[in-house]
Design a protein around this motif. Sequence first.
Motif, PDB file in Angstrom:
ATOM      1  N   GLY A  82       0.836  -1.026  -0.017  1.00 10.84           N
ATOM      2  CA  GLY A  82       0.060   0.087  -0.080  1.00 10.84           C
ATOM      3  C   GLY A  82       0.766   1.244   0.158  1.00 10.84           C
ATOM      4  O   GLY A  82       0.391   2.132   0.286  1.00 10.84           O
ATOM      5  N   ALA A  83       2.140   1.091  -0.519  1.00  9.43           N
ATOM      6  CA  ALA A  83       3.041   2.329  -0.447  1.00  9.43           C
ATOM      7  C   ALA A  83       2.475   3.385  -1.230  1.00  9.43           C
ATOM      8  O   ALA A  83       3.080   4.600  -1.074  1.00  9.43           O
ATOM      9  CB  ALA A  83       4.494   1.877  -0.937  1.00  9.43           C
ATOM     10  N   GLU A  84       1.758   3.396  -2.028  1.00 11.31           N
ATOM     11  CA  GLU A  84       1.027   4.272  -2.906  1.00 11.31           C
ATOM     12  C   GLU A  84       0.203   5.254  -2.373  1.00 11.31           C
ATOM     13  O   GLU A  84      -0.381   5.907  -2.961  1.00 11.31           O
ATOM     14  CB  GLU A  84       0.217   3.500  -4.023  1.00 11.31           C
ATOM     15  N   ALA A  85      -0.063   4.824  -0.964  1.00 10.34           N
ATOM     16  CA  ALA A  85      -1.261   5.732  -0.107  1.00 10.34           C
ATOM     17  C   ALA A  85      -0.436   6.149   1.110  1.00 10.34           C
ATOM     18  O   ALA A  85      -1.217   6.569   2.038  1.00 10.34           O
ATOM     19  CB  ALA A  85      -2.291   4.608   0.255  1.00 10.34           C
ATOM     20  N   THR A  86       0.633   5.840   1.652  1.00 11.71           N
ATOM     21  CA  THR A  86       1.351   6.255   2.842  1.00 11.71           C
ATOM     22  C   THR A  86       2.344   7.460   2.364  1.00 11.71           C
ATOM     23  O   THR A  86       2.807   7.895   1.347  1.00 11.71           O
ATOM     24  CB  THR A  86       2.089   5.149   3.142  1.00 11.71           C
ATOM     25  N   LYS A  87       2.419   8.145   3.668  1.00 10.77           N
ATOM     26  CA  LYS A  87       3.497   9.200   3.635  1.00 10.77           C
ATOM     27  C   LYS A  87       5.024   8.684   4.340  1.00 10.77           C
ATOM     28  O   LYS A  87       5.699   9.888   4.430  1.00 10.77           O
ATOM     29  CB  LYS A  87       2.866  10.182   4.794  1.00 10.77           C
ATOM     30  N   ASN A  88       5.603   7.694   4.004  1.00 11.95           N
ATOM     31  CA  ASN A  88       6.889   7.365   4.397  1.00 11.95           C
ATOM     32  C   ASN A  88       7.517   6.366   3.190  1.00 11.95           C
ATOM     33  O   ASN A  88       6.875   5.931   2.295  1.00 11.95           O
ATOM     34  CB  ASN A  88       6.872   6.657   5.717  1.00 11.95           C
ATOM     35  N   GLY A 109      -2.814   0.620   3.083  1.00  5.99           N
ATOM     36  CA  GLY A 109      -1.844   1.625   3.210  1.00  5.99           C
ATOM     37  C   GLY A 109      -2.363   2.839   3.940  1.00  5.99           C
ATOM     38  O   GLY A 109      -1.869   3.551   4.766  1.00  5.99           O
ATOM     39  N   ILE A 110      -3.842   3.337   3.464  1.00  2.00           N
ATOM     40  CA  ILE A 110      -4.425   4.197   4.221  1.00  2.00           C
ATOM     41  C   ILE A 110      -4.497   4.038   5.737  1.00  2.00           C
ATOM     42  O   ILE A 110      -4.321   4.979   6.421  1.00  2.00           O
ATOM     43  CB  ILE A 110      -5.752   4.587   3.482  1.00  2.00           C
ATOM     44  N   ALA A 111      -4.766   2.930   5.907  1.00  2.00           N
ATOM     45  CA  ALA A 111      -4.980   2.497   7.349  1.00  2.00           C
ATOM     46  C   ALA A 111      -3.778   2.693   8.075  1.00  2.00           C
ATOM     47  O   ALA A 111      -3.880   3.275   9.312  1.00  2.00           O
ATOM     48  CB  ALA A 111      -5.440   0.853   7.452  1.00  2.00           C
ATOM     49  N   LEU A 112      -2.782   2.246   7.525  1.00  2.00           N
ATOM     50  CA  LEU A 112      -1.465   2.320   8.358  1.00  2.00           C
ATOM     51  C   LEU A 112      -0.926   3.964   8.657  1.00  2.00           C
ATOM     52  O   LEU A 112      -0.459   4.401   9.628  1.00  2.00           O
ATOM     53  CB  LEU A 112      -0.532   1.482   7.973  1.00  2.00           C
ATOM     54  N   ALA A 113      -1.241   4.539   7.525  1.00  2.00           N
ATOM     55  CA  ALA A 113      -0.686   5.874   7.591  1.00  2.00           C
ATOM     56  C   ALA A 113      -1.511   6.720   8.465  1.00  2.00           C
ATOM     57  O   ALA A 113      -1.154   7.828   9.052  1.00  2.00           O
ATOM     58  CB  ALA A 113      -1.164   6.574   5.982  1.00  2.00           C
ATOM     59  N   ASN A 114      -2.882   6.168   8.901  1.00  2.00           N
ATOM     60  CA  ASN A 114      -3.634   7.193   9.721  1.00  2.00           C
ATOM     61  C   ASN A 114      -3.869   6.370  11.235  1.00  2.00           C
ATOM     62  O   ASN A 114      -4.266   7.123  12.098  1.00  2.00           O
ATOM     63  CB  ASN A 114      -4.956   7.291   9.108  1.00  2.00           C
ATOM     64  N   ALA A 115      -3.372   5.282  11.290  1.00  2.00           N
ATOM     65  CA  ALA A 115      -3.837   4.463  12.707  1.00  2.00           C
ATOM     66  C   ALA A 115      -2.370   3.815  13.187  1.00  2.00           C
ATOM     67  O   ALA A 115      -2.344   3.411  14.373  1.00  2.00           O
ATOM     68  CB  ALA A 115      -4.843   3.691  12.613  1.00  2.00           C
ATOM     69  N   GLY A 116      -1.399   3.650  12.359  1.00  2.00           N
ATOM     70  CA  GLY A 116      -0.100   3.204  12.793  1.00  2.00           C
ATOM     71  C   GLY A 116      -0.200   1.679  12.739  1.00  2.00           C
ATOM     72  O   GLY A 116      -1.114   1.203  12.162  1.00  2.00           O
ATOM     73  N   LEU A 117       0.805   0.919  13.238  1.00  2.00           N
ATOM     74  CA  LEU A 117       0.985  -0.396  13.015  1.00  2.00           C
ATOM     75  C   LEU A 117       1.027  -1.014  14.553  1.00  2.00           C
ATOM     76  O   LEU A 117       0.532  -0.752  15.341  1.00  2.00           O
ATOM     77  CB  LEU A 117       2.094  -0.649  11.993  1.00  2.00           C
ATOM     78  N   GLY A 118       1.952  -2.177  14.557  1.00  2.00           N
ATOM     79  CA  GLY A 118       2.143  -2.608  15.680  1.00  2.00           C
ATOM     80  C   GLY A 118       3.496  -3.465  15.766  1.00  2.00           C
ATOM     81  O   GLY A 118       4.642  -3.221  15.159  1.00  2.00           O
ATOM     82  N   ALA A 119       3.552  -4.483  16.589  1.00  2.00           N
ATOM     83  CA  ALA A 119       4.510  -5.571  16.874  1.00  2.00           C
ATOM     84  C   ALA A 119       5.053  -6.006  15.409  1.00  2.00           C
ATOM     85  O   ALA A 119       6.316  -6.311  15.547  1.00  2.00           O
ATOM     86  CB  ALA A 119       4.474  -6.368  18.194  1.00  2.00           C
TER      87      ALA A 119
END
Length: 373
Positions: A139-145, A246-256
Motif C-alpha cells: 500500500g506504499a502508493e497511499a502512505t507518507k513514508n 496503506g491508508i489505514a497504517l498511514a492514519n492509525a499506525g501499526l504494531g509489533a
Amino acid sequence: MSLTVPARTVSGRGSRSAVLEAVTPLRGAVIVVRGRSVPWVDTLVSELMAAGRPVVPVIAAGEPSLPHVETLIAELRDSGAGIVLAIGGGSVIDLGKALAALVPAPGGVLDHLEVVGAGQPLAAPPLPLIAVPTTAGTGAEATKNAVIDVPDHRRKVSLRDPRMVPGLAVLDAELTDGAPWPVTLSTGMDALTQLIEAYLSVKANPETDALCRAAIPLAAKALFRLSKGEDLEARQTMLVAAHLSGIALANAGLGAVHGLAGVLGGHTKAPHGAICARLLPEVLKVNRQACAAAGRDTKRFGEVDEMVSEGMAHPGETAADLLSALTNGAAFPGLGSFDAETVAKESMESSSMKGNPVQLTVAQLVSVLGSAV
C-alpha cells in the motif's frame, strides 16, 4: 479528525492509461523508477519519449538502501526533473517516494531519516509523484513514508513527511496477473497484517476502523481464493485491499509485527512480506494473551477472528490458526541466523511499536521470534 490519502486514486483493469494523461500537463523531465519485470513500462516510456518528454530511467534492484539513495540523489539533482513515476512493488515505490522527496531537498538523506538520522521535516516540497503498484502488498502508493535500509545500522527505517503521499495512485490489477503464489502470498500477508495491526492499534479511529472492517474480510477472501489458483477478480480485490491497508497504517499506525520486521529485515535481508507472514500469527497470540493478563479488553481480537474466518469461509476459527495454515509450507526464503534478543531490544525503538495494543516485553518478543521462525 483528518484522513491522509492520495489526492486522486483510479482503480480498475486498464486504469494505467491515466498515467500518461496525468503526466502531460506537468513540466520537466520524467524520472521513471521501475523494476525489470513489467513490460508495460517500456511501452509507457516509448509513449513519453514520442511526446517529446525527457525520460530519466532508474532501475530499482531490491529494497532501497541509504548508499544507493544517496548516489541517485547526487545524479538526479541536475536532471531537470519535474515529476517522478514509480511503477513496481513496494520497494520500487518507496525508492520513487524517497527520490521525489529528496531530489529537491537541500540537505542529505540522514537529515530526514527516523531513528538513525535527525528526523527533520523536508525543507522543500517533494516533486509530483505518481505511484502504480504491481504487487498487492505494501500500500506504499497511499502512505507518507518510504522505508530505507541502513546497512551500517543493520536496520530499516523510514523517511516520513505528509507531503510524500503520492498525488495519483493507479490500481490496475492487470499488472499483478500471474504473479507466482509465493509472491502473492507474502505481499498479500503484508497487506493483511497492515489492516489487522491498524485495527488493533491504540491509535485506531472511526475512519480507519471503517476501512479495516471492510477490507480485512475482502483481503482474506481474495488471498484464500488465490491460494486455489489464478483469479482475476480476486487480483483486483487484493490490490484495492492493499491500498486501503496503506491508508489505514498511514492514519492509525501499526504494531509489533512491523516493529520486529523492520529490524529483522535489516539483520537478515529477508523479504518484508515473508517476515510479516511468519510473525503475524504469533504476534496475534502473544498480544491477545498480554492484553488479557493486563485486564484490557480483547474484543477486537475476536472481531479480527470473525473477519478473517468469514473471508476464508471457516467460521469459528481464529485468525492466527487460519493464517498459520495458509502460510504453512510456503516457499519463503529462510531467515538465516540472527540474535533474537538483539532484534527484540532494537525493535522496542521502532515507531511501529507505539501502535501496538499492549506494551510487550523483550522476553515476549523473543518468544514471538522463536515461535515464528
